[in-house]
Write a protein that holds these residues in place. Structure first.
Motif, short mmCIF file in Angstrom:
data_model
loop_
_atom_site.label_atom_id
_atom_site.label_comp_id
_atom_site.label_asym_id
_atom_site.label_seq_id
_atom_site.Cartn_x
_atom_site.Cartn_y
_atom_site.Cartn_z
N GLU B 485 6.16 -13.30 0.68
CA GLU B 485 6.74 -14.64 0.89
C GLU B 485 6.48 -15.13 2.31
O GLU B 485 6.72 -14.40 3.29
N ASN B 486 6.01 -16.36 2.42
CA ASN B 486 5.71 -17.00 3.71
C ASN B 486 4.53 -16.39 4.44
O ASN B 486 4.23 -16.77 5.57
N ASN B 487 3.85 -15.44 3.81
CA ASN B 487 2.58 -14.97 4.34
C ASN B 487 1.48 -15.81 3.68
O ASN B 487 1.72 -16.52 2.71
N ILE B 488 0.27 -15.72 4.20
CA ILE B 488 -0.81 -16.46 3.57
C ILE B 488 -1.44 -15.61 2.47
O ILE B 488 -1.40 -14.37 2.52
N ILE B 489 -2.01 -16.29 1.48
CA ILE B 489 -2.60 -15.58 0.34
C ILE B 489 -3.62 -14.55 0.82
O ILE B 489 -3.72 -13.45 0.29
N ALA B 490 -4.36 -14.92 1.87
CA ALA B 490 -5.41 -14.03 2.36
C ALA B 490 -4.86 -12.69 2.85
O ALA B 490 -5.59 -11.71 2.94
N ASP B 491 -3.58 -12.64 3.16
CA ASP B 491 -2.99 -11.38 3.60
C ASP B 491 -2.45 -10.56 2.44
O ASP B 491 -1.92 -9.46 2.64
N PHE B 492 -2.57 -11.08 1.21
CA PHE B 492 -2.02 -10.33 0.10
C PHE B 492 -2.68 -8.97 -0.09
O PHE B 492 -1.99 -7.96 -0.25
N PRO B 493 -4.02 -8.89 -0.06
CA PRO B 493 -4.64 -7.57 -0.24
C PRO B 493 -4.11 -6.55 0.77
O PRO B 493 -3.89 -5.38 0.44
N LEU B 494 -3.88 -7.03 1.97
CA LEU B 494 -3.37 -6.15 3.02
C LEU B 494 -1.97 -5.63 2.67
O LEU B 494 -1.69 -4.43 2.75
N CYS B 495 -1.10 -6.55 2.26
CA CYS B 495 0.26 -6.15 1.86
C CYS B 495 0.19 -5.21 0.68
O CYS B 495 0.85 -4.16 0.64
N ASN B 496 -0.63 -5.59 -0.32
CA ASN B 496 -0.72 -4.82 -1.54
C ASN B 496 -1.18 -3.39 -1.25
O ASN B 496 -0.60 -2.42 -1.75
N LYS B 497 -2.20 -3.25 -0.40
CA LYS B 497 -2.70 -1.92 -0.06
C LYS B 497 -1.64 -1.11 0.67
O LYS B 497 -1.52 0.10 0.49
#
Ligand code: SF4
Lengths: 172, 508
Positions: B485-497
């Motif tokens: 939440e409130n992060n950018i979509i481009a950072d999703f892979p990073l969070c997910n990993k």
């Protein structure tokens, strides 16, 4: 970091020598690969990996063939993000009912000529999950398969040998 | 805890039959934060339908580190919803409905979860399943939660993702680049494992347990073996326990190596993946040399282990350890000095202490956000009760913290392996599993991503009547939704990993 990079310039590569293509795989692949597709593909293959229900063990070993030890890219084999850019679908898992449509769709949008490689015992036969109400069958029950690589999971060497056989057949 | 009756089983934690009032009291305790939900599953007694359906709930008492199971009979096919008071139970209740047709009364979210309407059989664990057609039409049209607002758009991703990873569906609602909400839809790799367990003999059960989540095959085989040993009164020999722990720590290190590299790679720092990839590969080659399988599948079996190491093997481990430790330390210093990389991992994908406590999130997800729980410490099992090690806990709750926890845990695992090698008892590798006609047991093991629980009940024929494995991911997946939440979509892979939740372990 700089010293590590410099050091890797002067030390020999960690990458292992190319293994021999798997004979059994070559035999399985003997089906007609016509001249035209050979010309089209030249010496490179783009692979789209599809996990169709794996336990994720097979994925770990597929990852491994990209590491510096096995370095699959040196053979002109690389992984791509979209099936639309792929020549080969590398499929794992006993194809769950919930993934059947996605696998079918990935196959449909992969441009011809295309090959399907079933990776792992699950993909080859359903493995320990065969017969479950939630599994649709092995990969060949859903889409045509050109090569089976057995193992639970297959080792990176098994994977390399199989893919090299495919490469050899395609670009001979 | 809340129980006035005598437990019906005590292997190794007590299980009590409760009434609805006590059941609700447990749910209140989760909401109050004194206890954590540790598992929620059902048993329809397919082996003996006359026994009626039961709902089981595993409860962890935060202050005393005690575990108990509460069992509520559900003869009418309904039970009071826990999620109504404690949201983390929601997906588990939806799964109980999908699998058993048992309904959580008062639940807010009644959508199907694992069942996408495509299985050949509906409610596969029910005695009298509803017809497939009826259930399929009800679940086929999955309604994502509505998100309204000016300028919002939806980005659907999956089930097939761009990388070599497992399938699942993510629905992003974004405002420009910023994610307003992420909703997950899972279940794509559901293989029907719990049904396959039913009627299987103990040996086949071990094969299945080892294939629930390939990256945690050792942890699952370990937890399953402990559950079988509890159920049958089998005692694994001391040497086997040490070898199990050796394998479990090797598995943890290999996975953490892989994760550290993969996280950095998703921040475009490929250098790290190249180097940790070699470290991971060398670890797996060591495992193969020692135990005959790179992931060490099927080496832990009920009663003990199937492979031994000799003095030369122990030396191999020591040599690998000395080299890997030094190289990894150097890599982590590079990580720590790389401002551009830390700029991506710091403050990204934040999860609050409140949330990890509420969800009872285990593993590095919990420990990076201040929740001090590690099954090896808090629900200790042999041989960890004799080992000397620390449980690292950090408080910033971001991608960097989840990476750094792994870094400290790798060092702890090295220290444990040194102790295991030095104190390895001599003796047998495996004890025969005592023949039993009925019995039950629980195994809890700390896998690399968090605690796994295996609950096992043997039937009158000595085969498996019910086996429920619960992955740590159940209580981590929902927090991934919160972290982006409130992060950018481009950072999703990073969070997910940085979460690296298991799809297979969750979908079963
Ligand atoms: S073949 Fe083995 S490793 Fe591969 S998905 Fe099946 S169970 Fe997992």
């Amino acid at each position: 970091m700089k010293d590590m990079m410099l050091k890797s310039l002067v030390t020999p590569a960690v990458t292992i020598p190319a293994p021999k293509p798997d004979d059994a795989a070559l035999a399985e692949l003997a089906r007609a690969v016509n001249e035209r597709s050979r010309q089209l593909l030249g010496h490179s293959l783009a692979i789209r990996e599809v996990d169709a229900g794996s336990c994720n063990g097979c994925e770990l070993e597929i990852h491994a063939i990209n590491n510096a030890i096995y370095d699959v890219e040196r053979f002109g084999i690389k992984f791509t993000a979209s099936p639309k850019h792929a020549d080969v679908l590398l499929v794992t898992g006993p194809v769950t009912e919930n993934m059947k449509f996605a696998l079918q769709r990935a196959y449909d949008v992969t441009p011809d000529p295309k090959w399907v490689v079933a990776v792992g015992d699950c993909a080859c036969t359903g493995g320990v999950f065969a017969g479950s109400y939630a599994c649709a069958g092995s990969v060949k029950d859903i889409v045509p398969v050109d090569l089976h690589i057995k193992g639970c999971p297959p080792t990176p060497l098994d994977l390399l040998r199989g893919l090299l056989a495919l490469m050899e057949t395609v670009s001979r | 805890m809340f129980f006035s009756t005598q437990p019906v089983s005590t292997k190794p934690w007590p299980r009590y039959i409760v009434d609805a009032a006590t059941w609700n009291k447990c749910a209140d305790a989760f909401a109050a934060g004194t206890h954590s939900l540790f598992g929620l599953w059902a048993d329809s007694h397919l082996d003996n339908p006359a026994a009626g359906a039961e709902i089981h709930m595993a409860i962890y008492e935060n202050a005393t580190h005690k575990l108990a199971v509460a069992t509520l009979p559900a003869p009418d096919g309904v039970f009071p919803s826990v999620a109504r008071k404690h949201a983390p139970a929601a997906r588990l209740e939806r799964t109980i409905m999908d699998m058993h047709g048992l309904r959580a009364e008062g639940a807010v979210d009644t959508r199907a979860w694992l069942d996408h309407g495509k299985w050949r059989q509906a409610q596969p664990l029910a005695v009298q399943p509803a017809p497939r057609g009826d259930v399929a039409t009800a679940v086929a049209d999955y309604a994502f939660l509505p998100v309204d607002g000016e300028g919002l758009h939806e980005v659907p991703v999956g089930p097939i993702h761009a990388g070599i990873i497992e399938p699942g569906h993510f629905r992003f609602s974004a405002n420009g680049e910023a994610v307003v909400r992420l909703e997950e839809k899972l279940g794509y790799v559901h293989k029907g494992i719990e049904k396959l367990f039913i009627g299987a003999d103990i040996a086949r059960g071990a094969k299945l347990a080892g294939r629930i989540s390939g990256d945690s095959t050792v942890a699952y085989a370990f937890a399953y073996a402990r559950a079988v040993e509890q159920a049958t009164g089998t005692v694994a020999p001391p040497r086997a326990l040490y070898l199990r722990a050796l394998m479990a720590e090797l598995e943890r290190i290999a996975n953490h190596f892989g994760d550290v590299g993969a996280i950095c790679n998703d921040a475009a720092f490929a250098f790290m993946l190249a180097h940790t990839g070699i470290l991971r590969e060398e670890t797996l080659q060591l495992c193969h040399a020692l135990f005959g399988h790179r992931l060490m599948m099927d080496v832990i079996v009920p009663g003990g282990v199937t492979a031994d190491i000799d003095a030369a093997g122990a030396d191999k481990v020591r040599a690998w350890m000395a080299a890997a430790e030094k190289r990894f330390d150097k890599l982590m210093r590079i990580y720590d000095d790389a401002a551009s990389l830390k700029d991506r991992t710091n403050n990204t994908g934040h999860v609050s202490r409140k949330l990890v406590d509420r969800f009872g999130a285990g593993g590095y997800v919990g420990r990076a956000s201040g929740r001090a729980f590690d099954a090896r410490k808090n629900l200790p099992y042999a041989p960890y009760d004799t080992l000397n090690f620390d449980m690292p806990v950090l408080h910033t709750g971001d991608v960097n913290a989840r990476l750094w926890i792994r870094r400290i845990e790798i060092a702890q695992s090295f220290a444990m392996i040194a102790q295991l090698l030095d104190a390895m008892p001599a003796g047998a590798l495996c004890a025969p599993v005592a023949a039993t006609t009925a019995g039950e047991g629980i195994g809890v093991v700390e896998a690399f991503r968090g605690d796994v629980l295996v609950w096992l009940r043997l039937g009158a024929d000595g085969n498996i009547a019910r086996c429920h494995p619960r992955d740590a991911s159940w209580f981590q997946w929902p927090l991934l939704e919160a972290s982006i939440e409130n992060n950018i979509i481009a950072d999703f892979p990073l969070c997910n990993k940085s979460f690296n939740c298991s799809y297979a372990g969750h979908d079963l």
